[in-house]
Enzyme design. Structure first.
Site, mmCIF file in Angstrom:
data_model
loop_
_atom_site.group_PDB
_atom_site.id
_atom_site.type_symbol
_atom_site.label_atom_id
_atom_site.label_comp_id
_atom_site.label_asym_id
_atom_site.label_seq_id
_atom_site.Cartn_x
_atom_site.Cartn_y
_atom_site.Cartn_z
ATOM 1 N N LYS A 159 5.744 -3.306 2.763
ATOM 2 C CA LYS A 159 5.639 -3.475 4.122
ATOM 3 C C LYS A 159 7.227 -3.503 4.514
ATOM 4 O O LYS A 159 7.637 -4.977 4.358
ATOM 5 C CB LYS A 159 4.673 -3.784 4.777
ATOM 6 C CG LYS A 159 4.030 -3.934 6.082
ATOM 7 C CD LYS A 159 3.349 -4.730 6.658
ATOM 8 C CE LYS A 159 2.994 -4.663 7.982
ATOM 9 N NZ LYS A 159 2.517 -3.189 8.410
HETATM 10 N N1 PMP Z 1 0.236 1.800 7.314
HETATM 11 C C1 PMP Z 1 0.919 1.428 7.427
HETATM 12 C C2 PMP Z 1 1.866 2.002 7.574
HETATM 13 C C3 PMP Z 1 0.637 0.059 8.144
HETATM 14 O O1 PMP Z 1 1.974 -0.603 9.128
HETATM 15 C C4 PMP Z 1 -0.382 -1.086 8.752
HETATM 16 C C5 PMP Z 1 -0.327 -2.233 9.210
HETATM 17 N N2 PMP Z 1 -0.144 -3.416 8.265
HETATM 18 C C6 PMP Z 1 -1.361 -0.382 7.797
HETATM 19 C C7 PMP Z 1 -1.450 0.728 6.783
HETATM 20 C C8 PMP Z 1 -2.697 -0.981 7.275
HETATM 21 O O2 PMP Z 1 -2.116 -2.357 7.267
HETATM 22 P P1 PMP Z 1 -3.219 -3.641 6.687
HETATM 23 O O3 PMP Z 1 -4.670 -3.042 7.281
HETATM 24 O O4 PMP Z 1 -2.688 -4.138 5.289
HETATM 25 O O5 PMP Z 1 -3.221 -4.121 8.224
#
Ligand code: PMP
Length: 319
Positions: A159
Site C-alpha cells: 500500500k
Molecule cells: N485494493 C486496493 C488498491 C486498495 O486500496 C484497498 C484498500 N486498502 C484494497 C484493495 C482493500 O484492502 P483492505 O481490505 O486491506 O482495506
C-alpha cells in the site's frame, strides 16, 4: 488557501499530537517529491448494544504497513506496539465513540534524492464513518483501458501512495464516461481489482476472487470475507484467475475493502449484473461482516482491538 475535509481535531504528526492545521509536510520532502509514503486505511466500529468501540484487524494492518515499508525500503523505525499506541491515542484524544476511519501513514519526511530511506515519520488521523445500506452503496463499473501495475515494476500488493496513480487514471476515465468505479485488468487481461478495493463475484452460487498474484493489494477485508463466506455461509471461495467476460456472466459482484466494506456492483460496462440489485449472497455476507466488525460474533473476537470498553466507564483506552 486549500481547504481539507474536517478530520478529528488532533492529528498525530511527526512525533506529537497537533491540531489539524499544524500537520504540514515540507514541499521538498521525499514524501511530496516522489510519493515516498506507505499507509493503511483502518476502521473502528461501535457495538450498538454495548457501546464498545473496536479497531478491526489492527495487527494485520500494522504487519502490512511494516511489509510496505520493507518493500519500499523505508527505514523501519517503529515497532507494531508503538504504532498501535499512536493509533489508539488518536482515537481517544479525538473522543471517537462511533464508527471511524483511520489513516496511518509512514513517509520520508527528510529532503533527499530517490535513494533516501529516511528519516521516516508517522502520521495518523481519524474521520467519522457514516453507515449506509447496501442498496444506497451500489455502483456501476467500467472495465478500464488502463492496465493494473505489475509486480515487476510497482508491486500492487503493498500500500504505497504512488501506486494509486494507476487507480486514479482508471477512476478518472470511468467517471468521465459516466461510471462510478473502474475495474482494472492485469497486463495479460485477467481481472485484478478496482482502484481502492478487491473484487468478488458469484456465479452459479460459487464465490470467486482473483488470486493475490493477479495484481491486487493483499487485502485484509478480502481475507476476512473468504473466512466469513466459508464459516458463516458454508461457501468455499475460489481464488483463481478471472476473465473479463466472466464479469458479464456473474450473478453478483461486489467490491471489498476496509473503506468500501461490501459495495455491490450492479452494472459492468453498461450490462446489468444479475437482476441489477443487491444480490442475496452479497447481502448475507455483508450482514455477517457487519456483525463481525461490531463484535457480535464471538468467534472473531481476536480480530478486534478494544478502544473503549463500556464497563470500564468509557474512560479507559485500550481495554
Ligand atoms: N485494493 C486496493 C488498491 C486498495 O486500496 C484497498 C484498500 N486498502 C484494497 C484493495 C482493500 O484492502 P483492505 O481490505 O486491506 O482495506
Amino acid at each position: 488557501m486549500v481547504k481539507f475535509a474536517a478530520t478529528g481535531s488532533y492529528i498525530y504528526f511527526d512525533g506529537k499530537m497537533v491540531p489539524e492545521r499544524e500537520a504540514k509536510v515540507h514541499i521538498l520532502s521525499c514524501a511530496v517529491k516522489y510519493g515516498a509514503t506507505v499507509f493503511e486505511g483502518i476502521c473502528a466500529y461501535r457495538n450498538k448494544k454495548s457501546g464498545e468501540v473496536n479497531v478491526f484487524r489492527l495487527k494485520e494492518h500494522l504487519d502490512r504497513l511494516q511489509y510496505s515499508m520493507r518493500v519500499m525500503r523505508l527505514e523501519q523505525s517503529y515497532s507494531n506496539d508503538e504504532m498501535e499506541k499512536i493509533l489508539l491515542d488518536v482515537l481517544t484524544k479525538n473522543e471517537m465513540r462511533n464508527d471511524s476511519h483511520i489513516r496511518l501513514s509512514a513517509y520520508v519526511l527528510g529532503e533527499g534524492f530517490l535513494d533516501s530511506r529516511g528519516p521516516v515519520a508517522l502520521g495518523c488521523l481519524v474521520v467519522n464513518r457514516h453507515e449506509k445500506s447496501l442498496a444506497d452503496k451500489t455502483v456501476k463499473a467500467q472495465v478500464s483501458s488502463w492496465r493494473r501495475i505489475d509486480d515487476a515494476s510497482m508491486p500492487p500488493r503493498i500500500k504505497c501512495a504512488a501506486n494509486y496513480h494507476n487507480g486514479r487514471l482508471a477512476t478518472l476515465q470511468a467517471r468521465g464516461d459516466g461510471y462510478d468505479e473502474a475495474i482494472l485488468l492485469t497486463p495479460s487481461g485477467k481481472v485484478a481489482e478496482s482502484a481502492g478495493a478487491c473484487i468478488m463475484m458469484v456465479r452459479d452460487g460459487v464465490p470467486m476472487t482473483a488470486p493475490v498474484t493477479d495484481g491486487i493489494l493483499e487485502s485484509i477485508t478480502r481475507a476476512s470475507m473468504i473466512t466469513l463466506f466459508e464459516k458463516e455461509l458454508g461457501k468455499k471461495v475460489q481464488e483463481r484467475e478471472i476473465d473479463r467476460s466472466e464479469l458479464y456472466a456473474a450473478d453478483e459482484i461486489f467490491l471489498c475493502g476496509s473503506g468500501y466494506e461490501v459495495t455491490p456492483v450492479v452494472n459492468v460496462d453498461g450490462m446489468k449484473v444479475g437482476n441489477g440489485g443487491v444480490g442475496p449472497l452479497t447481502q448475507r455476507l455483508y450482514d455477517a461482516y457487519d456483525a463481525c466488525t461490531r463484535g457480535q460474533l464471538p468467534a472473531y473476537q481476536n480480530w478486534l482491538k478494544p478502544v473503549w470498553r463500556i464497563n470500564a466507564g468509557m474512560a479507559a483506552a485500550g481495554g
